[in-house]
Design a protein around this motif. Sequence first.
Motif, PDB file in Angstrom:
ATOM      1  N   UNK A 187       0.831  -1.217   0.000  1.00 47.93           N
ATOM      2  CA  UNK A 187       0.000   0.000   0.000  1.00 47.93           C
ATOM      3  C   UNK A 187       0.862   1.262   0.000  1.00 47.93           C
ATOM      4  N   UNK A 188       1.829   1.321   0.906  1.00 47.97           N
ATOM      5  CA  UNK A 188       2.648   2.529   1.022  1.00 47.97           C
ATOM      6  C   UNK A 188       3.578   2.706  -0.173  1.00 47.97           C
ATOM      7  N   UNK A 189       4.016   1.590  -0.774  1.00 46.09           N
ATOM      8  CA  UNK A 189       4.902   1.709  -1.937  1.00 46.09           C
ATOM      9  C   UNK A 189       4.145   2.227  -3.163  1.00 46.09           C
ATOM     10  N   UNK A 190       2.900   1.821  -3.290  1.00 43.83           N
ATOM     11  CA  UNK A 190       2.085   2.327  -4.397  1.00 43.83           C
ATOM     12  C   UNK A 190       1.886   3.836  -4.266  1.00 43.83           C
ATOM     13  N   UNK A 191       1.562   4.291  -3.043  1.00 43.81           N
ATOM     14  CA  UNK A 191       1.387   5.734  -2.817  1.00 43.81           C
ATOM     15  C   UNK A 191       2.712   6.463  -3.040  1.00 43.81           C
ATOM     16  N   UNK A 192       3.818   5.894  -2.570  1.00 46.86           N
ATOM     17  CA  UNK A 192       5.158   6.453  -2.767  1.00 46.86           C
ATOM     18  C   UNK A 192       5.434   6.635  -4.268  1.00 46.86           C
ATOM     19  N   UNK A 193       5.088   5.633  -5.073  1.00 48.59           N
ATOM     20  CA  UNK A 193       5.317   5.691  -6.517  1.00 48.59           C
ATOM     21  C   UNK A 193       4.492   6.803  -7.162  1.00 48.59           C
ATOM     22  N   UNK A 194       3.226   6.901  -6.776  1.00 44.34           N
ATOM     23  CA  UNK A 194       2.343   7.924  -7.353  1.00 44.34           C
ATOM     24  C   UNK A 194       2.844   9.329  -7.017  1.00 44.34           C
ATOM     25  N   UNK A 195       3.199   9.552  -5.762  1.00 45.02           N
ATOM     26  CA  UNK A 195       3.688  10.874  -5.347  1.00 45.02           C
ATOM     27  C   UNK A 195       5.007  11.229  -6.031  1.00 45.02           C
ATOM     28  N   UNK A 196       5.879  10.241  -6.227  1.00 42.58           N
ATOM     29  CA  UNK A 196       7.152  10.490  -6.919  1.00 42.58           C
ATOM     30  C   UNK A 196       6.917  10.904  -8.364  1.00 42.58           C
ATOM     31  N   UNK A 197       5.949  10.255  -9.001  1.00 41.70           N
ATOM     32  CA  UNK A 197       5.625  10.601 -10.388  1.00 41.70           C
ATOM     33  C   UNK A 197       5.095  12.030 -10.483  1.00 41.70           C
ATOM     34  N   UNK A 198       4.159  12.374  -9.584  1.00 42.91           N
ATOM     35  CA  UNK A 198       3.596  13.733  -9.591  1.00 42.91           C
ATOM     36  C   UNK A 198       4.668  14.770  -9.267  1.00 42.91           C
ATOM     37  N   UNK A 236      14.259   6.499 -13.267  1.00 46.00           N
ATOM     38  CA  UNK A 236      13.825   7.262 -12.100  1.00 46.00           C
ATOM     39  C   UNK A 236      12.606   6.636 -11.423  1.00 46.00           C
ATOM     40  N   UNK A 237      11.533   7.400 -11.163  1.00 38.90           N
ATOM     41  CA  UNK A 237      10.414   6.913 -10.366  1.00 38.90           C
ATOM     42  C   UNK A 237       9.733   5.688 -10.965  1.00 38.90           C
ATOM     43  N   UNK A 238       9.845   5.493 -12.277  1.00 39.26           N
ATOM     44  CA  UNK A 238       9.188   4.342 -12.917  1.00 39.26           C
ATOM     45  C   UNK A 238       9.729   3.019 -12.378  1.00 39.26           C
ATOM     46  N   UNK A 239      10.957   3.041 -11.844  1.00 40.48           N
ATOM     47  CA  UNK A 239      11.555   1.815 -11.302  1.00 40.48           C
ATOM     48  C   UNK A 239      10.796   1.322 -10.072  1.00 40.48           C
ATOM     49  N   UNK A 240      10.103   2.235  -9.370  1.00 41.04           N
ATOM     50  CA  UNK A 240       9.329   1.836  -8.199  1.00 41.04           C
ATOM     51  C   UNK A 240       8.195   0.872  -8.570  1.00 41.04           C
ATOM     52  N   UNK A 241       7.703   0.973  -9.802  1.00 42.19           N
ATOM     53  CA  UNK A 241       6.595   0.114 -10.245  1.00 42.19           C
ATOM     54  C   UNK A 241       6.994  -1.361 -10.169  1.00 42.19           C
ATOM     55  N   UNK A 242       8.268  -1.632 -10.467  1.00 43.78           N
ATOM     56  CA  UNK A 242       8.766  -3.008 -10.404  1.00 43.78           C
ATOM     57  C   UNK A 242       8.553  -3.582  -9.009  1.00 43.78           C
ATOM     58  N   UNK A 243       8.880  -2.797  -7.993  1.00 40.67           N
ATOM     59  CA  UNK A 243       8.758  -3.288  -6.625  1.00 40.67           C
ATOM     60  C   UNK A 243       7.312  -3.352  -6.157  1.00 40.67           C
ATOM     61  N   UNK A 244       6.454  -2.537  -6.721  1.00 37.81           N
ATOM     62  CA  UNK A 244       5.018  -2.663  -6.429  1.00 37.81           C
ATOM     63  C   UNK A 244       4.519  -4.035  -6.874  1.00 37.81           C
ATOM     64  N   UNK A 245       4.961  -4.458  -8.061  1.00 39.82           N
ATOM     65  CA  UNK A 245       4.573  -5.781  -8.578  1.00 39.82           C
ATOM     66  C   UNK A 245       5.168  -6.899  -7.731  1.00 39.82           C
ATOM     67  N   UNK A 246       6.429  -6.743  -7.344  1.00 41.12           N
ATOM     68  CA  UNK A 246       7.095  -7.750  -6.515  1.00 41.12           C
ATOM     69  C   UNK A 246       6.368  -7.909  -5.190  1.00 41.12           C
TER      70      UNK A 246
END
Length: 540
Positions: free
Chosen positions: A389-400, A477-487
């Motif tokens: 949950x927190x990683x998904x929010x982290x990814x969204x905020x980083x993108x914005x 950059x922030x797109x790399x966080x998506x990988x860990x959301x899936x993991x």
Amino acid sequence: MSSVKNISVVNVEVLDTETSINEFCYFDKPWYRYRHLQKLCLHIFVTTLASTNNGYDGSMLNGLQVFERWNKAMSYPSGAVLGALSNGTTFGAILAYFVASWLSDKIGRKNATIAGSTITFIGSILQANSTNYAFFLITRIILGFGNGITAVSCPLLIAEISFPDMKKESEPNTTSLKYKLSAFRSTATTSYGVFWYLGALVAAWVTYGTRVMHTSYCWRIPSYMQGFFPIVQIIGTWFSPESPRYLISKGRTEEARKVIKYYHTGDSDDERSRRFVEFQIKEIQASIELDKASNLSSYVDFIKIPSFRKRLFLIVIVGIMVNLSGNGLVSYYLNLVLDSIGIKSEDMKLQINGYLMTYNFVISLVIAFTVGRFRRRTIFLLSTALMLIFYVIWTILSALNQKSNFEHKSLSNGVLAMIFLYYFGYNLALNGLCSLYITELLPYSHRAKGVNIFQFFVNALIIFNGFVNPVAMKAIEWKYYIVYCCVLAVEFIVVYFTFVETSGYTLEEASEIFNETARSESIASSDVKEVHAEVILSKV
């Protein structure tokens, strides 16, 4: 396998496990007012310093990357070159795993800890006197070799000298004894991971303090400080008890009896204490006898025997979760993460590193003292859910944040908040509980081997993080966080469907979980089950 049936079975003369352990887990005053338990806690704390030194290393390197003088001395490492430097201790640890398990079983958990800490101390002194990149890298490999040995021996020593956990199924009538010690071993074993953050906290603030120096000592002093914890551990471990399980496996039963009697009963000679000590001795003997009967003494067993394949799967999965849940981005590359959200100030980066490690240490300490109240599998499920949950929010905020060109400070603060909340989820299960869970999954014969395998996978993934994370962060950059959301999503599913529950068992009994699942195994293992049944019956 016919010879298996000829193995003698140890007769346990005391009451069943629940009664024997539960009755002795009640006291007439709080446990911390007993001198023998105070000493046991002190020995366990000294043993956790191996983890503290590992935490110091990761946090220190985060701090050193901020220093211009360190970067200049190392020829401004970046990308894969920086990854190799970060992974230097990991290279050494992986080399150590070829001997760490054998060493722990051969010379004992205590002596293996002293040997590993000595190597680590030598490596830290050499690191502080490094003159270039190659010198620094070699010293980190030496450091890692020592850390690799203690990473195997120390969790074993903690689990095997700890006061046993209370059984949850029943509580005896204890009208005169009102204080209860219910989860000592769970808390003690979990604390091994917790004190990783003590080292990280110390390193974070040491590097913050040396930032004002205008000489190479701004990074040499933190390197010298890395030798502090190993030297304390060398001295402290010298006075620590050896594992009773190791002593009994070597035929030194009287020595084991003295250790258990002193540290678990305070050298009491009353009938209640005697029965408690003898129960533990006989249970360990029965477990070791069964291991001999089963011929469980090889790494190949993790492939050949169905119940051990299940253990191997869980060991590997927990090892993957420890370092492939997104935490690797922060643990060694906080500098890059903060760059990605627009925080460039050297002072600010060092302060955030210090605050994060202080927060993690406090949270982990609280979790360690409450982990015994909850089921292991439940904690793993909650941990992975919160991290996701927190990683998904982290990814969204980083993108914005990046799309706004880092103009909105509130988005950067939001990312920082998610990093702190993410670590709450991570610390629930993957900081200290994993060490407890791994030791509970394994019988004595394979405990050192299993921890060895676990540490090997943990460090193999540190290498992955060291080389892939800085390159990927720089490239996408922030797109790399998506990988860990899936993991993290996959990890939650795997935990839900495959993790077994180990709470409510003694260290010796936990293996019965897998014996129960092994009833349909091959004819070879059926002989072993017959011996196992005899051992269980003899304990009632």
